[in-house]
Write a protein that holds these residues in place. Structure first.
Motif, PDB file in Angstrom:
ATOM      1  N   TRP A   4      -5.065  -8.555  11.807  1.00  0.00           N
ATOM      2  CA  TRP A   4      -6.377  -8.652  11.150  1.00  0.00           C
ATOM      3  C   TRP A   4      -7.200  -7.401  11.409  1.00  0.00           C
ATOM      4  O   TRP A   4      -7.809  -6.841  10.495  1.00  0.00           O
ATOM      5  N   LEU A   5      -7.234  -6.933  12.666  1.00  0.00           N
ATOM      6  CA  LEU A   5      -7.990  -5.727  12.997  1.00  0.00           C
ATOM      7  C   LEU A   5      -7.440  -4.505  12.268  1.00  0.00           C
ATOM      8  O   LEU A   5      -8.201  -3.651  11.809  1.00  0.00           O
ATOM      9  N   TYR A   6      -6.133  -4.405  12.141  1.00  0.00           N
ATOM     10  CA  TYR A   6      -5.538  -3.278  11.427  1.00  0.00           C
ATOM     11  C   TYR A   6      -6.025  -3.254   9.974  1.00  0.00           C
ATOM     12  O   TYR A   6      -6.415  -2.208   9.468  1.00  0.00           O
ATOM     13  N   TYR A   7      -5.999  -4.396   9.332  1.00  0.00           N
ATOM     14  CA  TYR A   7      -6.433  -4.454   7.930  1.00  0.00           C
ATOM     15  C   TYR A   7      -7.935  -4.213   7.788  1.00  0.00           C
ATOM     16  O   TYR A   7      -8.365  -3.570   6.838  1.00  0.00           O
ATOM     17  N   ILE A   8      -8.726  -4.709   8.702  1.00  0.00           N
ATOM     18  CA  ILE A   8     -10.173  -4.487   8.638  1.00  0.00           C
ATOM     19  C   ILE A   8     -10.495  -3.000   8.814  1.00  0.00           C
ATOM     20  O   ILE A   8     -11.348  -2.449   8.130  1.00  0.00           O
ATOM     21  N   ILE A   9      -9.807  -2.329   9.737  1.00  0.00           N
ATOM     22  CA  ILE A   9     -10.109  -0.923  10.034  1.00  0.00           C
ATOM     23  C   ILE A   9      -9.487   0.025   9.020  1.00  0.00           C
ATOM     24  O   ILE A   9     -10.146   0.910   8.497  1.00  0.00           O
ATOM     25  N   HIS A  10      -8.191  -0.173   8.719  1.00  0.00           N
ATOM     26  CA  HIS A  10      -7.476   0.794   7.886  1.00  0.00           C
ATOM     27  C   HIS A  10      -7.490   0.471   6.391  1.00  0.00           C
ATOM     28  O   HIS A  10      -7.357   1.378   5.572  1.00  0.00           O
ATOM     29  N   LEU A  11      -7.602  -0.782   6.043  1.00  0.00           N
ATOM     30  CA  LEU A  11      -7.602  -1.195   4.637  1.00  0.00           C
ATOM     31  C   LEU A  11      -8.771  -2.152   4.396  1.00  0.00           C
ATOM     32  O   LEU A  11      -8.583  -3.342   4.128  1.00  0.00           O
ATOM     33  N   PRO A  12     -10.003  -1.668   4.465  1.00  0.00           N
ATOM     34  CA  PRO A  12     -11.153  -2.577   4.387  1.00  0.00           C
ATOM     35  C   PRO A  12     -11.289  -3.292   3.049  1.00  0.00           C
ATOM     36  O   PRO A  12     -11.933  -4.329   2.966  1.00  0.00           O
ATOM     37  N   GLY A  13     -10.664  -2.786   2.001  1.00  0.00           N
ATOM     38  CA  GLY A  13     -10.746  -3.452   0.708  1.00  0.00           C
ATOM     39  C   GLY A  13      -9.821  -4.653   0.595  1.00  0.00           C
ATOM     40  O   GLY A  13      -9.955  -5.461  -0.316  1.00  0.00           O
ATOM     41  N   ARG A  14      -8.882  -4.778   1.504  1.00  0.00           N
ATOM     42  CA  ARG A  14      -7.938  -5.906   1.484  1.00  0.00           C
ATOM     43  C   ARG A  14      -8.371  -6.937   2.513  1.00  0.00           C
ATOM     44  O   ARG A  14      -8.006  -6.892   3.675  1.00  0.00           O
ATOM     45  N   ARG A  15      -9.131  -7.884   2.074  1.00  0.00           N
ATOM     46  CA  ARG A  15      -9.583  -8.952   2.965  1.00  0.00           C
ATOM     47  C   ARG A  15      -8.514 -10.026   3.032  1.00  0.00           C
ATOM     48  O   ARG A  15      -8.159 -10.638   2.018  1.00  0.00           O
ATOM     49  N   ILE A  16      -7.981 -10.238   4.226  1.00  0.00           N
ATOM     50  CA  ILE A  16      -6.980 -11.271   4.429  1.00  0.00           C
ATOM     51  C   ILE A  16      -7.499 -12.251   5.470  1.00  0.00           C
ATOM     52  O   ILE A  16      -8.357 -11.916   6.275  1.00  0.00           O
ATOM     53  N   THR A  17      -6.984 -13.460   5.417  1.00  0.00           N
ATOM     54  CA  THR A  17      -7.304 -14.474   6.411  1.00  0.00           C
ATOM     55  C   THR A  17      -6.051 -14.718   7.225  1.00  0.00           C
ATOM     56  O   THR A  17      -4.982 -14.961   6.673  1.00  0.00           O
ATOM     57  N   VAL A  18      -6.178 -14.641   8.543  1.00  0.00           N
ATOM     58  CA  VAL A  18      -5.023 -14.748   9.424  1.00  0.00           C
ATOM     59  C   VAL A  18      -5.225 -15.926  10.365  1.00  0.00           C
ATOM     60  O   VAL A  18      -6.303 -16.107  10.932  1.00  0.00           O
ATOM     61  N   PHE A  19      -4.172 -16.743  10.525  1.00  0.00           N
ATOM     62  CA  PHE A  19      -4.217 -17.915  11.400  1.00  0.00           C
ATOM     63  C   PHE A  19      -3.133 -17.819  12.457  1.00  0.00           C
ATOM     64  O   PHE A  19      -2.075 -17.247  12.219  1.00  0.00           O
ATOM     65  N   ASN A  20      -3.380 -18.427  13.597  1.00  0.00           N
ATOM     66  CA  ASN A  20      -2.379 -18.538  14.649  1.00  0.00           C
ATOM     67  C   ASN A  20      -1.814 -19.954  14.605  1.00  0.00           C
ATOM     68  O   ASN A  20      -2.523 -20.919  14.848  1.00  0.00           O
ATOM     69  N   GLY A  21      -0.527 -20.061  14.291  1.00  0.00           N
ATOM     70  CA  GLY A  21       0.142 -21.356  14.257  1.00  0.00           C
ATOM     71  C   GLY A  21       1.052 -21.564  15.439  1.00  0.00           C
ATOM     72  O   GLY A  21       1.967 -22.378  15.386  1.00  0.00           O
ATOM     73  N   GLY A  22       0.822 -20.837  16.523  1.00  0.00           N
ATOM     74  CA  GLY A  22       1.658 -20.978  17.713  1.00  0.00           C
ATOM     75  C   GLY A  22       1.322 -22.223  18.489  1.00  0.00           C
ATOM     76  O   GLY A  22       0.158 -22.621  18.594  1.00  0.00           O
ATOM     77  N   ILE A  23       2.346 -22.860  19.029  1.00  0.00           N
ATOM     78  CA  ILE A  23       2.160 -24.073  19.809  1.00  0.00           C
ATOM     79  C   ILE A  23       2.906 -23.885  21.126  1.00  0.00           C
ATOM     80  O   ILE A  23       4.124 -23.722  21.137  1.00  0.00           O
TER      81      ILE A  23
END
Length: 103
Positions: free
Chosen positions: A51-70
């Motif tokens: 998420w941080l990579y996309y926010i910093i390097h590709l700010p026009g690509r807003r993605i939503t990221v979830f953690n599904g780890g159990i």
């Protein structure tokens, strides 16, 4: 002679298969990405790094990221919760990560 021929076919098969692989495409704007797995995924902060990579390097690509780890989960338990918990997030990309510490 037969061993050389078999070895040649194996090498050709591996080579052809490696060229057939598609390069992964980057996430597009609006993607809902879920990282699924067990304890290493849950505590690994993979989703934060992506998420941080996309926010910093590709700010026009807003993605939503979830953690599904159990934590402590095994493959059978993951299969059971896949439909009820993970697919309920209306995901567009699912990344499954198991047995990282064993590989």
């Amino acid at each position: 002679m037969i061993k050389r021929l078999a070895f040649s076919f194996i090498i050709i098969g591996i080579t052809v298969n490696s060229f057939a692989q598609k390069n992964p495409a980057p996430f597009v704007s609006g993607d809902r990405v879920v990282f699924a797995g067990h304890s290493i995924t849950e505590h690994g902060f993979y989703e934060v790094y992506i998420w941080l990579y996309y926010i910093i390097h590709l700010p026009g690509r807003r993605i939503t990221v979830f953690n599904g780890g159990i934590c402590g989960d095994v493959t059978r338990q993951f299969y059971v919760i896949l439909a009820s918990d993970i697919c309920a997030l209306n995901l567009t990309v699912l990344l499954i990560n198991f047995m990282v510490n064993d590989s």
